[in-house]
Design a protein around this motif. Structure first.
Motif, PDB file in Angstrom:
ATOM      1  N   ALA A   1      -7.967   5.905  -2.551  1.00 37.18           N
ATOM      2  CA  ALA A   1      -8.722   4.645  -2.576  1.00 37.18           C
ATOM      3  C   ALA A   1      -7.835   3.466  -2.180  1.00 37.18           C
ATOM      4  CB  ALA A   1      -9.315   4.424  -3.961  1.00 37.18           C
TER       5      ALA A   1
ATOM      6  N   ARG B   1       0.831  -1.212   0.000  1.00 34.32           N
ATOM      7  CA  ARG B   1       0.000   0.000   0.000  1.00 34.32           C
ATOM      8  C   ARG B   1       0.858   1.251   0.000  1.00 34.32           C
ATOM      9  NH1 ARG B   1      -3.198  -2.512   3.774  1.00 34.32           N
ATOM     10  NH2 ARG B   1      -2.162  -1.366   5.456  1.00 34.32           N
TER      11      ARG B   1
ATOM     12  N   LEU C   1      -6.900  10.862  -6.030  1.00 34.07           N
ATOM     13  CA  LEU C   1      -8.107  10.113  -5.647  1.00 34.07           C
ATOM     14  C   LEU C   1      -7.847   8.606  -5.676  1.00 34.07           C
ATOM     15  CD1 LEU C   1     -10.844  12.185  -7.519  1.00 34.07           C
ATOM     16  CD2 LEU C   1     -10.431  12.104  -5.047  1.00 34.07           C
ATOM     17  N   LEU C   2      -7.105   8.141  -6.688  1.00 38.50           N
ATOM     18  CA  LEU C   2      -6.781   6.713  -6.763  1.00 38.50           C
ATOM     19  C   LEU C   2      -5.889   6.306  -5.591  1.00 38.50           C
ATOM     20  CD1 LEU C   2      -6.921   4.041  -8.268  1.00 38.50           C
ATOM     21  CD2 LEU C   2      -5.016   4.815  -9.714  1.00 38.50           C
TER      22      LEU C   2
ATOM     23  N   LEU D   1      -4.355   9.114   4.377  1.00 37.37           N
ATOM     24  CA  LEU D   1      -5.620   9.285   3.655  1.00 37.37           C
ATOM     25  C   LEU D   1      -6.068  10.746   3.689  1.00 37.37           C
ATOM     26  CD1 LEU D   1      -7.999   8.065   2.143  1.00 37.37           C
ATOM     27  CD2 LEU D   1      -9.051   7.513   4.341  1.00 37.37           C
TER      28      LEU D   1
ATOM     29  N   ALA E   1      -7.091   3.710   1.586  1.00 41.90           N
ATOM     30  CA  ALA E   1      -8.298   3.473   2.394  1.00 41.90           C
ATOM     31  C   ALA E   1      -8.537   1.998   2.654  1.00 41.90           C
ATOM     32  CB  ALA E   1      -9.517   4.090   1.705  1.00 41.90           C
ATOM     33  N   THR E   2      -8.002   1.122   1.800  1.00 41.28           N
ATOM     34  CA  THR E   2      -8.177  -0.308   2.044  1.00 41.28           C
ATOM     35  C   THR E   2      -7.502  -0.730   3.346  1.00 41.28           C
ATOM     36  OG1 THR E   2      -6.187  -0.885   0.759  1.00 41.28           O
ATOM     37  CG2 THR E   2      -8.275  -0.774  -0.433  1.00 41.28           C
TER      38      THR E   2
END
Length: 475
Positions: free
Chosen positions: A443, A264, A439-440, A330, A446-447
């Motif tokens: 995302a 990540r 934005l990607l 985030l 955020a996982t």
């Protein structure tokens, strides 16, 4: 932290600041270099691309070399190479001399940077103290990118060669401090020979070089050539994976990629860098080519981005302690998305006061995301692989920067029409690239929220200077 620990951190921060201003100053000096050396557009492109190739192509090898051959040795040795070839760049009288000097300077940075990061991650105990050190370190790196724009403008106004000579003096100060302050550990004295995965090193370096070339040249190279270099890079990457699976002493232990936090962090870092450098590139074009601002005016307009150097070691540690790495990263990425979206309505006469909020928010977002990504990418990783973890992260940053610059350039060229309105259409279309990347990235990060307070994502504890001392190692 002890006085010795602060001294070690000072040396390493100096080196990452040096790397940041070196890149930023050259960006500002390119027009003057072109005029003085009578460079073609292709030659000027290679002045920038040579550094990116050396840096991005050898970063992973540099990170592993720090683990195998000693972090202090790699840091000091390649700092000397950086010093020498930066000076040679300033003496260049022909394009090939400057391009060669920039390539070797990039290679030196690729070995020096992960070695410096791994000295921090192995020398400071995991937890609040290491987090604070990493946030100070990342804030200094960001300050180098921001302040380098202004310093480069001032030096170029005197003579562009000072953009290369100034890092020589700074490198010399850092080198003398490193020799005095970085402790020598038993592991770094002459020891037994270690197995080196030569085949893995050659294939992964070749693969990364080809992939970076593909990204760097995609916007201004024929599609067939782009497809050919991409295919060759992917083929070498596949060969590398096969070699690593069979090697008794792999360059990259593939099991390290099972760490969800590390993956990540690397994806987030790639997208963060792509958005940040793509945005900077478009803003510089807008201010200088459309608005007619001077290099120095543009540099000062973007100086507020350097607020991350203040916030990273002060505000960010408190937020990380309270909310954890994932939430802070985030938040930073969402702030970045708001900033990029706010710049979309730019016009031919937009006042700087209307641009200022975007510049400020971009600086804040970088302070919130960059340092915590570094923490997340190295926490929980075995000490013997800290150099590798750093190499992976900085490879992601560098590849992301190249990808972001190439993509915004391609979109800008495709969307630009005749006249001022057409130029604005090109800029606005290109600005959608950093917005989408932010934005990607949000995302992806955020996982990690579903995993709770995972290793490397502390919520409690204070980033303060605890009592007592712990020896800062350099191996």
């Amino acid at each position: 932290m002890s006085t010795r620990a602060w001294g070690v951190l000072f040396v390493l921060c100096g080196a990452i600041f040096l790397e940041g201003i070196d890149v930023a100053m050259l960006n500002v000096a390119l027009p003057s270099i072109r005029a003085d050396l009578d460079l073609t557009t292709g030659e000027l492109q290679w002045v920038m691309s040579a550094y990116v190739l050396g840096y991005g192509g050898f970063m992973l090898l540099g990170g592993r070399a720090a683990d195998l051959f000693g972090r202090r040795r790699m840091f000091i040795g390649w700092l000397v190479v950086f010093l020498l070839f930066s000076g040679l760049g300033g003496l260049a009288s022909e394009a090939w001399m400057l391009i060669a000097a920039r390539f070797i300077t990039g290679v030196a940075a690729a070995f020096m940077t992960p070695a410096g990061l791994s000295i921090i991650t192995t020398g400071f105990p995991e937890g609040p103290r290491r987090n604070r050190a990493l946030l100070i370190y990342s804030g200094t790196a960001a300050a180098g990118f921001s302040l380098g724009l202004v310093i480069g403008g001032l030096l170029t106004a005197v003579n562009w060669r000072w953009v290369f000579f100034a890092p020589v003096f700074l490198s010399l100060v850092i080198l003398l401090a490193a020799l005095a302050l970085l402790p020598r550990t038993p592991e770094e004295r002459p020891a037994e020979r270690r197995g080196v995965d030569v085949a893995g090193a050659l294939t992964v370096t070749g693969a990364i070089l080809l992939l970076v070339v593909t990204v760097e040249r995609a916007s201004h190279t024929a599609g067939v050539r782009t497809a050919a270099t991409l295919a060759a890079g992917l083929a070498l990457l596949a060969v590398f994976v096969v070699i690593e699976r069979r090697s008794a002493t792999p360059l990259v232990r593939l099991g390290i990629l099972r760490s969800a936090a590390l993956v990540r962090a690397n994806l987030g870092g790639l997208l963060l860098a792509g958005a940040f450098f793509g945005f900077q590139f478009i803003v510089v074009l807008y201010l200088q080519e459309l608005r007619g601002w001077s290099t120095l005016e543009t540099s000062f307009a973007m100086l507020v981005l350097g607020i991350d150097a203040v916030l990273a070691p002060t505000l960010t540690p408190r937020l990380v302690n309270r909310y954890g790495n994932v939430r802070v990263i985030l938040g930073g990425l969402l702030v970045a998305a708001v900033a990029y979206a706010a710049f979309l309505p730019i016009g031919p006469d937009t006042a700087y006061a209307a641009m200022f909020p975007t510049m400020l928010l971009v600086g804040i977002s970088f302070a919130l995301a960059y340092g915590p990504l570094t923490i997340a990418a190295t926490d929980g990783i075995d000490e013997a692989e800290q150099g590798l973890a750093g190499g992976l992260l900085y490879t992601s940053f560098q590849f992301g920067a190249a990808l972001g610059l190439s993509t915004v350039t391609a979109v800008n060229v495709a969307a630009t029409g005749p006249g001022t309105d057409g130029a604005l259409d090109g800029f606005r279309a290109a600005l959608l690239v950093p917005l989408g990347a932010a934005l990607l990235a949000a995302a992806v990060v955020a996982t990690g929220l579903r995993r709770g307070n995972a290793p490397g994502e502390p919520v409690t504890g204070q980033v303060a200077e605890p009592t007592g001392e712990r020896a800062v190692t350099a191996s």
